[in-house]
Design a protein around this motif. Sequence first.
Motif, PDB file in Angstrom:
ATOM      1  N   CYS A  12       0.862  -1.299  -0.205  1.00  0.00           N
ATOM      2  CA  CYS A  12      -0.186  -0.260  -0.048  1.00  0.00           C
ATOM      3  C   CYS A  12       1.002   1.266   0.096  1.00  0.00           C
ATOM      4  N   GLY A  13       2.137   1.100  -0.418  1.00  0.00           N
ATOM      5  CA  GLY A  13       3.023   2.369  -0.628  1.00  0.00           C
ATOM      6  C   GLY A  13       3.406   2.833   0.680  1.00  0.00           C
ATOM      7  N   GLY A  14       3.485   1.844   1.552  1.00  0.00           N
ATOM      8  CA  GLY A  14       3.842   2.247   3.020  1.00  0.00           C
ATOM      9  C   GLY A  14       5.191   2.047   3.505  1.00  0.00           C
ATOM     10  N   PHE A  15       5.739   2.029   4.640  1.00  0.00           N
ATOM     11  CA  PHE A  15       7.152   1.626   4.865  1.00  0.00           C
ATOM     12  C   PHE A  15       7.043   1.151   6.282  1.00  0.00           C
ATOM     13  N   ALA A  16       7.991   0.346   6.567  1.00  0.00           N
ATOM     14  CA  ALA A  16       8.395  -0.185   7.980  1.00  0.00           C
ATOM     15  C   ALA A  16       9.353   0.525   8.596  1.00  0.00           C
ATOM     16  N   GLU A  17       9.337   1.131   9.496  1.00  0.00           N
ATOM     17  CA  GLU A  17      10.336   1.723  10.300  1.00  0.00           C
ATOM     18  C   GLU A  17      11.519   0.523  10.577  1.00  0.00           C
ATOM     19  N   GLY A  18      12.832   1.067  11.074  1.00  0.00           N
ATOM     20  CA  GLY A  18      13.637   0.228  11.330  1.00  0.00           C
ATOM     21  C   GLY A  18      13.248  -0.349  12.890  1.00  0.00           C
ATOM     22  N   GLY A  19      13.783  -1.543  13.288  1.00  0.00           N
ATOM     23  CA  GLY A  19      13.713  -2.084  14.527  1.00  0.00           C
ATOM     24  C   GLY A  19      14.207  -0.991  15.501  1.00  0.00           C
ATOM     25  N   ASP A  20      15.336  -0.257  15.277  1.00  0.00           N
ATOM     26  CA  ASP A  20      15.867   0.722  16.268  1.00  0.00           C
ATOM     27  C   ASP A  20      14.650   1.711  16.709  1.00  0.00           C
ATOM     28  N   LEU A  21      13.960   2.277  15.557  1.00  0.00           N
ATOM     29  CA  LEU A  21      13.155   3.123  16.043  1.00  0.00           C
ATOM     30  C   LEU A  21      11.928   2.520  16.853  1.00  0.00           C
ATOM     31  N   VAL A  22      11.438   1.181  16.327  1.00  0.00           N
ATOM     32  CA  VAL A  22      10.225   0.565  16.867  1.00  0.00           C
ATOM     33  C   VAL A  22      10.726   0.321  18.741  1.00  0.00           C
ATOM     34  N   ALA A  23      11.896  -0.034  18.753  1.00  0.00           N
ATOM     35  CA  ALA A  23      12.403  -0.097  20.126  1.00  0.00           C
ATOM     36  C   ALA A  23      12.487   0.957  20.838  1.00  0.00           C
ATOM     37  N   ARG A  24      12.893   2.407  20.172  1.00  0.00           N
ATOM     38  CA  ARG A  24      12.938   3.553  21.068  1.00  0.00           C
ATOM     39  C   ARG A  24      11.341   3.868  21.270  1.00  0.00           C
ATOM     40  N   LEU A  25      10.506   3.644  20.471  1.00  0.00           N
ATOM     41  CA  LEU A  25       9.137   4.113  20.761  1.00  0.00           C
ATOM     42  C   LEU A  25       8.553   3.416  21.709  1.00  0.00           C
ATOM     43  N   LEU A  26       8.742   1.988  21.958  1.00  0.00           N
ATOM     44  CA  LEU A  26       8.002   1.269  22.870  1.00  0.00           C
ATOM     45  C   LEU A  26       8.998   1.428  24.113  1.00  0.00           C
ATOM     46  N   SER A  27      10.114   1.680  24.082  1.00  0.00           N
ATOM     47  CA  SER A  27      10.801   2.248  25.422  1.00  0.00           C
ATOM     48  C   SER A  27      10.100   3.480  26.114  1.00  0.00           C
ATOM     49  N   LEU A  28       9.827   4.455  25.245  1.00  0.00           N
ATOM     50  CA  LEU A  28       9.294   5.554  25.629  1.00  0.00           C
ATOM     51  C   LEU A  28       7.854   5.334  25.987  1.00  0.00           C
ATOM     52  N   ALA A  29       7.132   4.420  25.459  1.00  0.00           N
ATOM     53  CA  ALA A  29       5.961   4.142  26.168  1.00  0.00           C
ATOM     54  C   ALA A  29       5.690   3.441  27.288  1.00  0.00           C
ATOM     55  N   ASP A  30       6.863   2.613  27.684  1.00  0.00           N
ATOM     56  CA  ASP A  30       7.004   2.081  28.924  1.00  0.00           C
ATOM     57  C   ASP A  30       5.763   1.305  29.277  1.00  0.00           C
ATOM     58  N   ILE A  31       5.270   0.271  28.511  1.00  0.00           N
ATOM     59  CA  ILE A  31       4.501  -0.612  28.655  1.00  0.00           C
ATOM     60  C   ILE A  31       4.526  -1.482  29.756  1.00  0.00           C
ATOM     61  N   LYS A  32       3.475  -1.813  30.382  1.00  0.00           N
ATOM     62  CA  LYS A  32       3.427  -2.493  31.734  1.00  0.00           C
ATOM     63  C   LYS A  32       2.436  -3.657  31.386  1.00  0.00           C
ATOM     64  N   PRO A  33       2.712  -4.683  31.985  1.00  0.00           N
ATOM     65  CA  PRO A  33       1.637  -6.084  31.818  1.00  0.00           C
ATOM     66  C   PRO A  33       0.208  -5.578  32.458  1.00  0.00           C
ATOM     67  N   GLY A  34      -0.655  -5.843  31.796  1.00  0.00           N
ATOM     68  CA  GLY A  34      -1.941  -5.405  32.182  1.00  0.00           C
ATOM     69  C   GLY A  34      -2.727  -4.270  31.645  1.00  0.00           C
ATOM     70  N   GLN A  35      -1.751  -3.612  30.768  1.00  0.00           N
ATOM     71  CA  GLN A  35      -2.243  -2.238  30.368  1.00  0.00           C
ATOM     72  C   GLN A  35      -3.024  -2.546  28.796  1.00  0.00           C
ATOM     73  N   ARG A  36      -3.893  -1.374  28.351  1.00  0.00           N
ATOM     74  CA  ARG A  36      -4.318  -1.545  27.199  1.00  0.00           C
ATOM     75  C   ARG A  36      -3.688  -0.629  26.210  1.00  0.00           C
ATOM     76  N   VAL A  37      -3.336  -0.945  24.997  1.00  0.00           N
ATOM     77  CA  VAL A  37      -2.533  -0.110  24.114  1.00  0.00           C
ATOM     78  C   VAL A  37      -3.257  -0.041  22.881  1.00  0.00           C
ATOM     79  N   LEU A  38      -3.254   1.263  22.198  1.00  0.00           N
ATOM     80  CA  LEU A  38      -3.689   1.584  21.123  1.00  0.00           C
ATOM     81  C   LEU A  38      -2.506   1.988  20.066  1.00  0.00           C
ATOM     82  N   ASP A  39      -2.393   1.113  19.127  1.00  0.00           N
ATOM     83  CA  ASP A  39      -1.435   1.289  17.966  1.00  0.00           C
ATOM     84  C   ASP A  39      -2.122   2.087  16.989  1.00  0.00           C
ATOM     85  N   VAL A  40      -1.920   3.390  16.618  1.00  0.00           N
ATOM     86  CA  VAL A  40      -2.489   3.893  15.355  1.00  0.00           C
ATOM     87  C   VAL A  40      -1.383   3.967  14.222  1.00  0.00           C
TER      88      VAL A  40
END
Length: 219
Positions: free
Chosen positions: A61-89
Amino acid sequence: MDVNARLMEKEGFAGLLLRLRGEGITDKMLLTAMEQTPRTLFLSAAHAHAAYSDRLLPIDCGGFAEGGDLVARLLSLADIKPGQRVLDVGTGSGFLGAVAGRMAERVLTIDRYRTLTQLAQQRFQHLGLSNVIARHADGNKAVSGEGMFDRIIVTASFDAMPRHYVDCLAAGGIMLAPIIGADGITRLCRLLKIGSRFEREDLFPVPYSRMIPGLAAAL
């Protein structure tokens, strides 16, 4: 997955792990979740060799996948904990949603392209991630019938913090969203909800494109 494919995954993740540790990302739950989610499953065979690079890689669909490095930075900043509900837009390849699904109780990921949500759902099912749901939806509108989210990660840019997502953020929640500044540069912003007020932190430039309104008509 054959022996060569497993070796490529192992070597690729080892290189990514070294880069992440160099950036100070050492959270064991996050790194384990990434290791358990083979990135090559989320890319075409033509780009599998670069799955663990820090480059943008084309997807459907003409999109792109960001590098794994950026995915890790995003998830690290999100600081997800067990039991939480996440929305990925912005489902994209589905990799971010899949990794988040290994850390959270439930992940809802949405995209304007039906093709991307269908492919992502197939990948989630293949990996046994029954707590990750991909939905075909318009990212410019609020998600209905889902209540509040503890974490919201947006991977398409806006001119200002998208209010319809801010309103879905639970107390103590964190939202990450790319915002286009007055200088035209898109930077990741981190919003922390404390009681009835918000603390905003502008971080680093990110490569995400502006959110396109509506659902894709054909794809």
